[in-house]
Design an enzyme around this catalytic site. Structure first.
Site, PDB file in Angstrom:
ATOM      1  N   SER A 133      -2.505  -6.045  39.603  1.00  0.00           N
ATOM      2  CA  SER A 133      -3.729  -5.270  39.819  1.00  0.00           C
ATOM      3  C   SER A 133      -4.598  -5.964  40.849  1.00  0.00           C
ATOM      4  O   SER A 133      -4.544  -7.200  40.988  1.00  0.00           O
ATOM      5  CB  SER A 133      -4.512  -5.163  38.498  1.00  0.00           C
ATOM      6  OG  SER A 133      -5.807  -4.632  38.723  1.00  0.00           O
ATOM      7  N   TYR A 145      -7.882  -9.666  31.509  1.00  0.00           N
ATOM      8  CA  TYR A 145      -7.038  -8.808  32.342  1.00  0.00           C
ATOM      9  C   TYR A 145      -6.783  -9.452  33.699  1.00  0.00           C
ATOM     10  O   TYR A 145      -5.633  -9.534  34.157  1.00  0.00           O
ATOM     11  CB  TYR A 145      -7.712  -7.439  32.511  1.00  0.00           C
ATOM     12  CG  TYR A 145      -6.907  -6.433  33.287  1.00  0.00           C
ATOM     13  CD1 TYR A 145      -5.738  -5.887  32.751  1.00  0.00           C
ATOM     14  CD2 TYR A 145      -7.322  -5.997  34.541  1.00  0.00           C
ATOM     15  CE1 TYR A 145      -5.008  -4.945  33.457  1.00  0.00           C
ATOM     16  CE2 TYR A 145      -6.591  -5.055  35.250  1.00  0.00           C
ATOM     17  CZ  TYR A 145      -5.435  -4.532  34.704  1.00  0.00           C
ATOM     18  OH  TYR A 145      -4.713  -3.596  35.408  1.00  0.00           O
TER      19      TYR A 145
END
Length: 195
Positions: A133, A145
């Site tokens: 990401s 994350y």
């Protein structure tokens, strides 16, 4: 009708929605034998898409399942897509959040790759795509994350170096915001954290 036993097999994790769902559909349309792992099987699954319900957080169960699938026939490809995104700020990010994100976003990738690796090595062919990401570069309220998606990049570079002589390529895709269900949950429209 295509002989499915001759189609290259590709395993996709997190395959029931979002990027994983689109990847399954694309690969099936291109003639690959797609097998998707997800917690639930989508209602719109087609005959040319095989889904298996699997809790990828259960690493031992995932290893056993993927090893069984690989024993049936080798896999040509692996798309590690499954992920979770905690949306807590630094002060409220717990070690449990970090461990949970690591289990799914990184360790499940490792377990799936290790289970498929012997078949790819024997065939001297394989294609691995790990989904990271843009958040790997940092994003507010995404400590767990971002950390795990950065880990995916480092892990993938290492795999690429180790597996090149086996004719197995390893690449990373690090998308920015995509209007998937995961993104909309983590960044609801109108919320301050949504950019």
């Amino acid at each position: 009708m295509t002989d499915s036993s001759r189609q290259p097999r590709v395993l996709v994790t997190g395959a029931s929605r979002g990027i994983g769902r689109a990847t399954m559909r694309y690969l099936a349309d291109k003639g690959y034998q797609t097998i998707g792992l997800a917690r639930s099987i989508p209602a719109d699954a087609r005959a040319d898409e095989q889904f298996i319900a699997c809790d990828l957080m259960d690493l031992d169960g995932t290893r056993a399942l993927v090893s069984d699938l690989a024993a049936q026939a080798p896999f040509y490809g692996l798309v590690n897509n499954a992920a979770l995104a905690h949306t807590t700020d630094l002060a409220h990010t717990s070690v449990a959040d970090m461990n949970e994100a690591m289990a799914l976003n990184v360790n499940a990738c490792l377990v799936c790759m290790q289970a498929l690796l012997p078949g790819m090595r024997q065939a001297r062919a394989g294609r691995v795509v790990n989904i990271s990401s843009r958040a790997a570069l940092g994003k507010p309220n995404r400590t767990a994350y971002s950390a795990t998606k950065a880990a995916v990049i480092g892990m993938s570079r290492t795999w690429a170096l180790e597996l090149a002589t086996d004719q197995i390529t390893v690449n990373v895709i690090a998308p920015g915001p995509v209007a998937t269900e995961l993104f909309k949950t983590a960044s609801p429209p109108g919320a301050p954290q949504t950019e």
